[in-house]
Design a protein around this motif. Structure first.
Motif, PDB file in Angstrom:
ATOM      1  N   ASP A   1       1.146   2.997  -4.391  1.00  0.00           N
ATOM      2  CA  ASP A   1       1.437   2.738  -2.986  1.00  0.00           C
ATOM      3  C   ASP A   1       2.422   3.765  -2.451  1.00  0.00           C
ATOM      4  N   GLY A   2       2.601   4.837  -3.192  1.00  0.00           N
ATOM      5  CA  GLY A   2       3.499   5.904  -2.763  1.00  0.00           C
ATOM      6  C   GLY A   2       2.703   7.128  -2.357  1.00  0.00           C
ATOM      7  N   ALA A   3       3.193   8.295  -2.731  1.00  0.00           N
ATOM      8  CA  ALA A   3       2.560   9.550  -2.340  1.00  0.00           C
ATOM      9  C   ALA A   3       1.242   9.786  -3.066  1.00  0.00           C
ATOM     10  N   VAL A   4       1.088   9.172  -4.249  1.00  0.00           N
ATOM     11  CA  VAL A   4      -0.140   9.340  -5.031  1.00  0.00           C
ATOM     12  C   VAL A   4      -0.856   7.999  -5.107  1.00  0.00           C
ATOM     13  N   ARG A   5      -2.160   8.054  -4.842  1.00  0.00           N
ATOM     14  CA  ARG A   5      -2.984   6.847  -4.924  1.00  0.00           C
ATOM     15  C   ARG A   5      -4.256   7.210  -5.680  1.00  0.00           C
ATOM     16  N   VAL A   6      -4.662   6.324  -6.592  1.00  0.00           N
ATOM     17  CA  VAL A   6      -5.870   6.530  -7.395  1.00  0.00           C
ATOM     18  C   VAL A   6      -6.715   5.271  -7.280  1.00  0.00           C
ATOM     19  N   GLU A   7      -8.018   5.451  -7.061  1.00  0.00           N
ATOM     20  CA  GLU A   7      -8.890   4.286  -6.937  1.00  0.00           C
ATOM     21  C   GLU A   7     -10.335   4.674  -7.206  1.00  0.00           C
ATOM     22  N   PRO A   8     -11.151   3.688  -7.556  1.00  0.00           N
ATOM     23  CA  PRO A   8     -12.571   3.989  -7.730  1.00  0.00           C
ATOM     24  C   PRO A   8     -13.155   4.492  -6.413  1.00  0.00           C
ATOM     25  N   HIS A   9     -14.089   5.422  -6.498  1.00  0.00           N
ATOM     26  CA  HIS A   9     -14.751   5.927  -5.300  1.00  0.00           C
ATOM     27  C   HIS A   9     -15.455   4.767  -4.610  1.00  0.00           C
ATOM     28  N   ILE A  10     -15.406   4.731  -3.312  1.00  0.00           N
ATOM     29  CA  ILE A  10     -15.929   3.598  -2.547  1.00  0.00           C
ATOM     30  C   ILE A  10     -17.457   3.467  -2.651  1.00  0.00           C
ATOM     31  N   VAL A  11     -18.160   4.579  -2.938  1.00  0.00           N
ATOM     32  CA  VAL A  11     -19.619   4.537  -2.969  1.00  0.00           C
ATOM     33  C   VAL A  11     -20.184   4.816  -4.365  1.00  0.00           C
ATOM     34  N   VAL A  12     -19.683   5.853  -5.020  1.00  0.00           N
ATOM     35  CA  VAL A  12     -20.267   6.318  -6.285  1.00  0.00           C
ATOM     36  C   VAL A  12     -19.338   5.973  -7.448  1.00  0.00           C
ATOM     37  N   ARG A  13     -19.785   5.102  -8.334  1.00  0.00           N
ATOM     38  CA  ARG A  13     -18.971   4.606  -9.453  1.00  0.00           C
ATOM     39  C   ARG A  13     -18.558   5.720 -10.426  1.00  0.00           C
ATOM     40  N   GLU A  14     -19.328   6.797 -10.493  1.00  0.00           N
ATOM     41  CA  GLU A  14     -19.028   7.890 -11.425  1.00  0.00           C
ATOM     42  C   GLU A  14     -17.920   8.815 -10.922  1.00  0.00           C
ATOM     43  N   TYR A  15     -17.351   8.479  -9.761  1.00  0.00           N
ATOM     44  CA  TYR A  15     -16.281   9.293  -9.183  1.00  0.00           C
ATOM     45  C   TYR A  15     -15.020   8.455  -8.979  1.00  0.00           C
ATOM     46  N   THR A  16     -13.911   9.145  -8.908  1.00  0.00           N
ATOM     47  CA  THR A  16     -12.617   8.525  -8.646  1.00  0.00           C
ATOM     48  C   THR A  16     -12.004   9.226  -7.447  1.00  0.00           C
ATOM     49  N   SER A  17     -11.364   8.467  -6.578  1.00  0.00           N
ATOM     50  CA  SER A  17     -10.676   9.033  -5.411  1.00  0.00           C
ATOM     51  C   SER A  17      -9.193   9.168  -5.702  1.00  0.00           C
ATOM     52  N   LEU A  18      -8.611  10.272  -5.263  1.00  0.00           N
ATOM     53  CA  LEU A  18      -7.179  10.507  -5.418  1.00  0.00           C
ATOM     54  C   LEU A  18      -6.603  10.933  -4.080  1.00  0.00           C
ATOM     55  N   THR A  19      -5.537  10.306  -3.659  1.00  0.00           N
ATOM     56  CA  THR A  19      -4.794  10.761  -2.499  1.00  0.00           C
ATOM     57  C   THR A  19      -3.542  11.437  -3.037  1.00  0.00           C
ATOM     58  N   LEU A  20      -3.347  12.691  -2.654  1.00  0.00           N
ATOM     59  CA  LEU A  20      -2.269  13.507  -3.219  1.00  0.00           C
ATOM     60  C   LEU A  20      -1.392  14.085  -2.114  1.00  0.00           C
ATOM     61  N   PRO A  21      -0.107  14.283  -2.395  1.00  0.00           N
ATOM     62  CA  PRO A  21       0.821  14.826  -1.393  1.00  0.00           C
ATOM     63  C   PRO A  21       0.780  16.354  -1.309  1.00  0.00           C
ATOM     64  N   VAL A  22      -0.409  16.902  -1.017  1.00  0.00           N
ATOM     65  CA  VAL A  22      -0.526  18.354  -0.895  1.00  0.00           C
ATOM     66  C   VAL A  22      -0.415  18.813   0.556  1.00  0.00           C
ATOM     67  N   THR A  23      -0.425  17.853   1.485  1.00  0.00           N
ATOM     68  CA  THR A  23      -0.145  18.124   2.889  1.00  0.00           C
ATOM     69  C   THR A  23       0.917  17.118   3.335  1.00  0.00           C
ATOM     70  N   ARG A  24       1.430  17.272   4.521  1.00  0.00           N
ATOM     71  CA  ARG A  24       2.490  16.381   5.017  1.00  0.00           C
ATOM     72  C   ARG A  24       2.055  14.910   4.984  1.00  0.00           C
ATOM     73  N   ASP A  25       0.809  14.644   5.355  1.00  0.00           N
ATOM     74  CA  ASP A  25       0.318  13.263   5.412  1.00  0.00           C
ATOM     75  C   ASP A  25      -0.485  12.852   4.182  1.00  0.00           C
ATOM     76  N   GLY A  26      -0.589  13.725   3.215  1.00  0.00           N
ATOM     77  CA  GLY A  26      -1.409  13.447   2.051  1.00  0.00           C
ATOM     78  C   GLY A  26      -2.852  13.849   2.314  1.00  0.00           C
ATOM     79  N   LYS A  27      -3.573  14.070   1.256  1.00  0.00           N
ATOM     80  CA  LYS A  27      -4.963  14.500   1.390  1.00  0.00           C
ATOM     81  C   LYS A  27      -5.787  13.773   0.350  1.00  0.00           C
ATOM     82  N   GLU A  28      -6.949  13.272   0.758  1.00  0.00           N
ATOM     83  CA  GLU A  28      -7.801  12.535  -0.172  1.00  0.00           C
ATOM     84  C   GLU A  28      -8.842  13.466  -0.786  1.00  0.00           C
ATOM     85  N   PHE A  29      -8.990  13.333  -2.104  1.00  0.00           N
ATOM     86  CA  PHE A  29      -9.964  14.095  -2.873  1.00  0.00           C
ATOM     87  C   PHE A  29     -10.809  13.115  -3.667  1.00  0.00           C
TER      88      PHE A  29
END
Length: 149
Positions: free
Chosen positions: A81-109
């Protein structure tokens, strides 16, 4: 037999796990994948370092340090719940989503799940989950012994 012994010695003396992964910009604004590196060090057993290159600035690399447990938990449910967030991809189970603090507001990959699982498996072979604290205490004891001299 010699090969088995060499592998065992390598495992006992190994101190770092490194893994290359590809991250894709979840917004779709940048089609090029980011070749990133995950690093886990036995001397800092709670932490994972992710090196993320910047596609817009030549040579700039952002270092993101976060808890190893966040990756493990994020495989099955949203974690962080901080600058880094990790979660299963919302559509494809073989992927994972990461929100990282690489920009001021964070960026999702997003990234493939399998290389992350392989990385975690290797880190757990190096330092079992739940046994991190004795590792930290041993490292602190070695450091304090050097200071006391």
């Amino acid at each position: 037999m010699i090969a088995v012994i060499r592998r065992a010695i390598h495992q006992w003396t190994r101190r770092t796990v490194r893994r290359s992964i590809l991250l894709w910009d979840a917004s779709g604004n940048d089609e090029r994948p980011y070749r990133c590196f995950l690093i886990y060090r036995k001397r800092d057993p709670f932490a994972v370092t992710l090196l993320v290159p910047d596609h817009t600035t030549t040579g700039k690399v952002t270092e993101v340090v976060f808890e190893r447990g966040l990756l493990i938990e994020g495989f099955d449910q949203p974690a962080g719940d901080g600058a880094v967030r990790v979660e299963p991809h919302i559509v494809v189970r073989e992927y994972t989503s990461l929100t990282l603090p690489v920009t001021r507001d964070g960026k999702e990959f997003y990234t493939e799940r399998a290389p992350l699982e392989d990385f975690i498996t290797e880190t757990c072979a190096l330092v079992r989950c739940g046994s991190e604290l004795p590792q930290v205490n041993a490292e602190l004891d070695r450091w304090l012994a050097g200071v006391a001299l």
